[in-house]
Design an enzyme around this catalytic site. Sequence first.
Site, PDB file in Angstrom:
ATOM      1  CB  CYS A  53      -0.918  -0.003   1.222  1.00 18.46           C
ATOM      2  SG  CYS A  53      -2.050   1.397   1.224  1.00 18.46           S
ATOM      3  CB  CYS A  57      -1.550   3.671   8.111  1.00 19.95           C
ATOM      4  SG  CYS A  57      -2.607   4.463   6.873  1.00 19.95           S
ATOM      5  CB  CYS A  60      -1.053  -0.426   8.181  1.00 20.29           C
ATOM      6  SG  CYS A  60      -1.918  -1.573   7.084  1.00 20.29           S
ATOM      7  CB  CYS A  97     -15.673  -7.246   5.935  1.00 23.60           C
ATOM      8  SG  CYS A  97     -17.028  -7.128   7.083  1.00 23.60           S
ATOM      9  CB  CYS A 128     -18.664  -4.849   4.647  1.00 18.44           C
ATOM     10  SG  CYS A 128     -17.710  -3.451   5.292  1.00 18.44           S
ATOM     11  CB  CYS A 188     -18.456  -0.078   8.669  1.00 19.79           C
ATOM     12  SG  CYS A 188     -17.420  -0.963   9.848  1.00 19.79           S
ATOM     13  NE  ARG A 260     -17.755  -5.971  13.040  1.00 17.76           N
ATOM     14  CZ  ARG A 260     -17.988  -5.391  11.868  1.00 17.76           C
ATOM     15  NH1 ARG A 260     -17.023  -4.790  11.223  1.00 17.76           N
ATOM     16  NH2 ARG A 260     -19.188  -5.415  11.345  1.00 17.76           N
TER      17      ARG A 260
END
Length: 338
Positions: A53, A57, A60, A97, A128, A188, A260
């Site tokens: 990616c 972040c 991550c 998801c 999702c 979400c 969640r």
Amino acid sequence: MSTNQLWTVDKIKKILNKPFFDLLFIAQNIHRKHFIANKIQISTLMSIKTGLCPEDCKYCAQSARNNTGLQNQQLVKLEQVINAAKKAKKSGATRFCMGAAWRNPNDRDIPLLEQMIKGVKNIGLETCMTLGMLNKQQAERLAKAGLDFYNHNLDTSPEFYKNITTTHSYKDRLDSLDIIRKANIKICSGGILGLGETIDDRISLLVQLANLPKPPESIPINMLVKIKGTPLANNNSIDPFEFIRIIATTRIIMPTSYIRLAAGREYMNEQTQALCFISGANSIFYGEKLLTTSNPSCKKDKLLFSKLNIITEESLVNTVNEQKQIFNNNKYYDASIQ
Ligand code: SAM
Ligand code: DTB
Ligand code: SF4
């Protein structure tokens, strides 16, 4: 223009700092007013594009900037998604998801994503996706294909965000949420605790979520999974009681949202998870794997459900009897949050 600028830092702080038992009592009362007690929703996650990616972040495993030794994977084939969704359905999940390690999807990938949505819905699961930032056209196409939810977390406070991610801004996240809402996809959105944020940052995240034009239908609260090779690998662990307090406060300020208990359940013992459920958490990720890291086994979760007499939701539509039960619960609801 937002019509519900109701929640301020001061109001939320007052709730968060209540005596622990008072806080949990109020949260549980509010929970019973809106949901069936003892019932939780379960979602299964699948990583449909893993690693490399471009975003930075710091928590991550999938950022190309973090050297985590991850096995990268291009966008998977439709068949793999369908097979995984069938397995999830068989195990009892109601939502599937799909997560991709992208800054944003490329238009050329949209047709395959549309097929994935249609295929998963055909199996009888809610869908999702979490694909990074979306533009209006992309959101509309995914909505038309039948996408039920889009996961896009604010992760932390606007003030602390730049310590965690610099390649996109908090405003970018809010703009995507606006696009998703306007495309009529359910939102979400939640955050991560344990990034190194202060309690005020956690409150500030809740202010953001609660004051969205409409609160998210689903709010994942993740406990940081400390991943070797990320800058946050050696962060201090968050105190379970602080985590539970955030769940209870979230329930009080966003009474009708599903909350969640997301990543990090492997760090929690059964008792901590039980306190999260009492505080109003009513959804989990179910299945051995999250995106790149592990999750409690189905066997372990089933055992926990049976110890706590938890049943899982088959459908989001409440039956007439369930509506009656909520009505009865209301009779016991007299908690004041003032
Ligand atoms: N790239 C997309 C995005 O950023 O929205 C989708 C995937 S991203 C992995 C989805 C969410 O997973 C993040 O916003 C974060 O809240 C959560 N997450 C990722 N890594 C995590 C970790 N190590 N611990 C806890 N939560 C994590
Ligand atoms: C969310 O809030 N948590 C999920 C989901 N949304 C996409 C992801 C958790 C990831 C945990 C770390 C990993 O497995 O890489
Ligand atoms: Fe990329 Fe999402 Fe991970 Fe950030 S959280 S590095 S955007 S996959």
